[in-house]
Design a protein around this motif. Structure first.
Motif, PDB file in Angstrom:
ATOM      1  N   SER A  52      58.243  27.098 101.869  1.00 18.29           N
ATOM      2  CA  SER A  52      57.392  26.399 100.818  1.00 18.29           C
ATOM      3  C   SER A  52      56.290  27.193 100.315  1.00 18.29           C
ATOM      4  O   SER A  52      55.600  27.977 101.014  1.00 18.29           O
ATOM      5  CB  SER A  52      57.367  24.953 101.275  1.00 18.29           C
ATOM      6  N   TYR A  53      55.970  26.623  99.051  1.00 15.87           N
ATOM      7  CA  TYR A  53      54.781  27.115  98.498  1.00 15.87           C
ATOM      8  C   TYR A  53      53.382  27.061  99.347  1.00 15.87           C
ATOM      9  O   TYR A  53      52.531  27.883  99.436  1.00 15.87           O
ATOM     10  CB  TYR A  53      54.437  26.530  97.300  1.00 15.87           C
ATOM     11  N   ASP A  54      53.250  25.778 100.048  1.00 11.56           N
ATOM     12  CA  ASP A  54      52.195  25.544 100.749  1.00 11.56           C
ATOM     13  C   ASP A  54      52.068  26.745 101.785  1.00 11.56           C
ATOM     14  O   ASP A  54      50.688  26.864 102.071  1.00 11.56           O
ATOM     15  CB  ASP A  54      52.345  23.989 101.735  1.00 11.56           C
ATOM     16  N   LYS A  62      51.513  30.551 100.057  1.00 12.79           N
ATOM     17  CA  LYS A  62      50.264  30.681  99.187  1.00 12.79           C
ATOM     18  C   LYS A  62      49.055  31.064 100.235  1.00 12.79           C
ATOM     19  O   LYS A  62      48.257  31.852  99.709  1.00 12.79           O
ATOM     20  CB  LYS A  62      49.952  29.335  98.474  1.00 12.79           C
ATOM     21  N   ARG A  81      50.480  36.104 101.947  1.00 13.72           N
ATOM     22  CA  ARG A  81      51.722  36.611 101.053  1.00 13.72           C
ATOM     23  C   ARG A  81      52.737  37.159 102.117  1.00 13.72           C
ATOM     24  O   ARG A  81      53.994  37.242 101.865  1.00 13.72           O
ATOM     25  CB  ARG A  81      51.249  37.878 100.486  1.00 13.72           C
ATOM     26  N   SER A 117      59.042  30.870  98.131  1.00 12.20           N
ATOM     27  CA  SER A 117      58.105  30.657  97.294  1.00 12.20           C
ATOM     28  C   SER A 117      57.570  31.993  96.656  1.00 12.20           C
ATOM     29  O   SER A 117      57.217  33.027  97.655  1.00 12.20           O
ATOM     30  CB  SER A 117      56.827  29.789  97.536  1.00 12.20           C
ATOM     31  N   PRO A 153      54.643  34.653  96.275  1.00  6.47           N
ATOM     32  CA  PRO A 153      53.432  34.584  96.527  1.00  6.47           C
ATOM     33  C   PRO A 153      52.461  34.636  95.480  1.00  6.47           C
ATOM     34  O   PRO A 153      51.292  34.176  95.689  1.00  6.47           O
ATOM     35  CB  PRO A 153      53.324  35.870  97.381  1.00  6.47           C
ATOM     36  N   GLY A 154      52.596  34.923  94.242  1.00  2.00           N
ATOM     37  CA  GLY A 154      51.783  35.354  93.113  1.00  2.00           C
ATOM     38  C   GLY A 154      50.775  36.193  93.612  1.00  2.00           C
ATOM     39  O   GLY A 154      50.512  37.115  94.700  1.00  2.00           O
ATOM     40  N   GLY A 195      58.835  29.115  90.380  1.00  2.20           N
ATOM     41  CA  GLY A 195      57.903  29.770  91.127  1.00  2.20           C
ATOM     42  C   GLY A 195      58.746  30.130  92.586  1.00  2.20           C
ATOM     43  O   GLY A 195      57.941  30.465  93.519  1.00  2.20           O
ATOM     44  N   TYR A 196      60.104  30.193  92.570  1.00  2.00           N
ATOM     45  CA  TYR A 196      60.764  30.450  93.904  1.00  2.00           C
ATOM     46  C   TYR A 196      61.685  31.560  93.772  1.00  2.00           C
ATOM     47  O   TYR A 196      62.297  31.803  92.526  1.00  2.00           O
ATOM     48  CB  TYR A 196      61.482  29.321  94.329  1.00  2.00           C
TER      49      TYR A 196
END
Ligand code: EPU
Length: 423
Positions: free
Chosen positions: A84-86, A89, A92, A111, A113-114, A142-143
């Motif tokens: 998950s993003y949580d 984020k 990375r 997710s 990593p951005g 975003g995934y």
């Protein structure tokens, strides 16, 4: 939130023991996803990042226990395929679960990593590599949603730029693919060799360790194995640079000096004494005497000068006797420490990826309130604080805790006056 306080201006004397490498522990822990059974990992540092990846493994169904520096991870319970993003984020390197999940479950949703404090850091090389092995990768909401019917097949992957975690992800995926995978222009960092050794102990068939051309003959299955994390070359380098900047006589123990070829040469060029043993090296630098010479540095993939030691070397160069040029070629935004070092009196001019440091001698820096922006930027502020006259307060030290085990204790052991305080 805690801050780190340093009363600077004291030389460092004594010994410091280096922990296992964060950037080796993360892929080796992720590799436990590749096979059921209990994997045993020794010399695992207890860091914010290693805790994060263990939380991620738990969220995928695995269990683990830690006894001192030994981790026992049971790969049997793997049943979920989503990271998950949580979790991603905050770290990375969570992307390292993508390869093992695809190899074992045939699907993975991780997710994206951005960007992060040091640059955009895309994952296109990872995805391009998986696609060569037959995986379909879609980007949605975003995934990365990646899947394959059945097993991956072998293929040829050539990286435009050697990518450390990209090479690691591909190695893990290809180990369980059908057929042979060739990875060209692979990264050669020692942490990748550590992963290759673990995969081979698990039953993988890999040729070309430590070279830029890796050949992986896929096997039907892997089994749990026992491995030891290599010493953290970046932690070793950080303490060595600290002893150079603050002055003193420090022995960096439990490390692998051969993993720091470029740094040790740069330290010697800067006029710092370096005596190398098998598993230790000694750094000597007289305090208060203006002996540090300016040295230029260009960051490069291994065995070149590591980007993860660029910020620290800049703090040292601020205390040199002349002008040095530091060129960051790996990440586009890795000069966040400059503004903070300037607050401590450093003379640095930045033009794109090049920083010109005008060293002002042993007393160049003065203590100040500064802010940590990422892991290695934080450690450069610690070095500057140790070399500076007076008190330095570094806020947001959670960045530091991502990658340096027991830093306060280790610096105290070297005679520094340093402590943590609530902000
Ligand atoms: N790159 C791409 N596309 C990709 C992957 C990478 O363009 O798909 C680019 C990057 O933007 C960068 C270059 O390739 O310009 C190399 O990046 P690499 O993939 O090697 O970096 P990474 O694997 O994400 C690891 C370390 C970093 C270290 C770099 C470079 C781990 C967990 N992280 O990152 O460590 O700086 O290699 O050596 O191994 C740190 O510990 O502080 C840290 C940031």
């Amino acid at each position: 939130m805690e801050k780190l306080v340093i009363e600077g201006g004291k030389p460092l004397h004594g010994e410091v023991k280096i922990s296992g490498a964060k950037n080796a522990a993360l892929p080796l822990i992720a590799a436990a996803l590749l096979a059921p059974g209990v994997h045993v990992l020794h010399n695992v540092p207890d860091l914010r990042d290693t805790r994060t990846i263990l939380r991620l493994l738990e969220s995928l169904g695995l269990t683990w226990e830690r006894l001192g520096a030994t981790l026992r991870i049971d790969g049997s319970g793997l049943k979920y395929s989503e990271a998950s993003y949580d979790l991603v984020k905050t770290m990375r390197a969570s992307i390292l679960v993508l390869g093992p999940l695809l190899a074992r479950l045939g699907r993975a949703k991780v997710s994206l990593p951005g960007g992060c404090a040091i640059g955009a850091r895309p994952i296109n090389f990872h995805l391009m590599g998986f696609e060569q092995l037959g995986v379909q990768c879609e980007l949605e909401h975003g995934y990365v949603d990646a899947h394959i019917d059945g097993r991956m097949h072998g293929g040829t992957v050539c990286f435009d730029i050697p990518s450390v975690t990209g090479t690691e992800n591909l190695l893990m995926a290809a180990s369980l693919a059908r057929g042979t995978t060739n990875i060209k222009n692979a990264a050669r960092e020692p942490e990748i060799g550590n992963l290759v050794d673990m995969l081979i102990a698990m039953g993988a068939d890999i040729e070309g360790k430590d070279s830029d051309r890796l050949t992986v003959h896929g096997v039907e299955k892997l089994t749990a194995a026992e491995s030891t994390i290599i010493p953290d070359r970046i932690e070793a380098g950080t303490y060595a640079i600290a002893a150079g900047a603050a002055g003193g006589d420090a022995v960096i123990q439990n490390c692998e000096p051969s993993h720091l070829p470029s740094l040790l040469e740069k330290l010697q060029l800067a006029g710092i004494g370096v005596d190398v043993g098998d598993t230790f090296f000694r750094v000597t630098a007289p305090k208060g005497v203006n002996t540090i010479r300016p040295v230029d540095v260009t960051t490069m993939p291994y065995p070149g000068y590591p980007t993860d030691l660029q910020a620290q070397f800049m703090a040292l160069m601020a205390c040199s006797n002349g002008v040095s040029v530091i060129h960051e070629t790996i990440f586009e935004n890795r000069f966040m420490h400059v503004a903070e070092l300037q607050r401590m009196g450093a003379h640095i001019q930045v033009d794109g990826r090049i920083a010109m440091v005008k060293g002002a001698g042993a007393n160049a820096l003065t203590g100040a309130q500064v802010m940590a922006t990422d892991l290695r930027a934080s450690s450069s502020l610690v070095i500057a604080g140790l070399a500076a006259q007076g008190r330095t307060d570094i806020s947001r030290i959670y960045h530091l805790e991502r990658g340096y085990e027991d830093m306060v204790e280790k610096l105290t052991g070297l005679g520094a006056t340093v402590w943590k305080e609530e902000e």
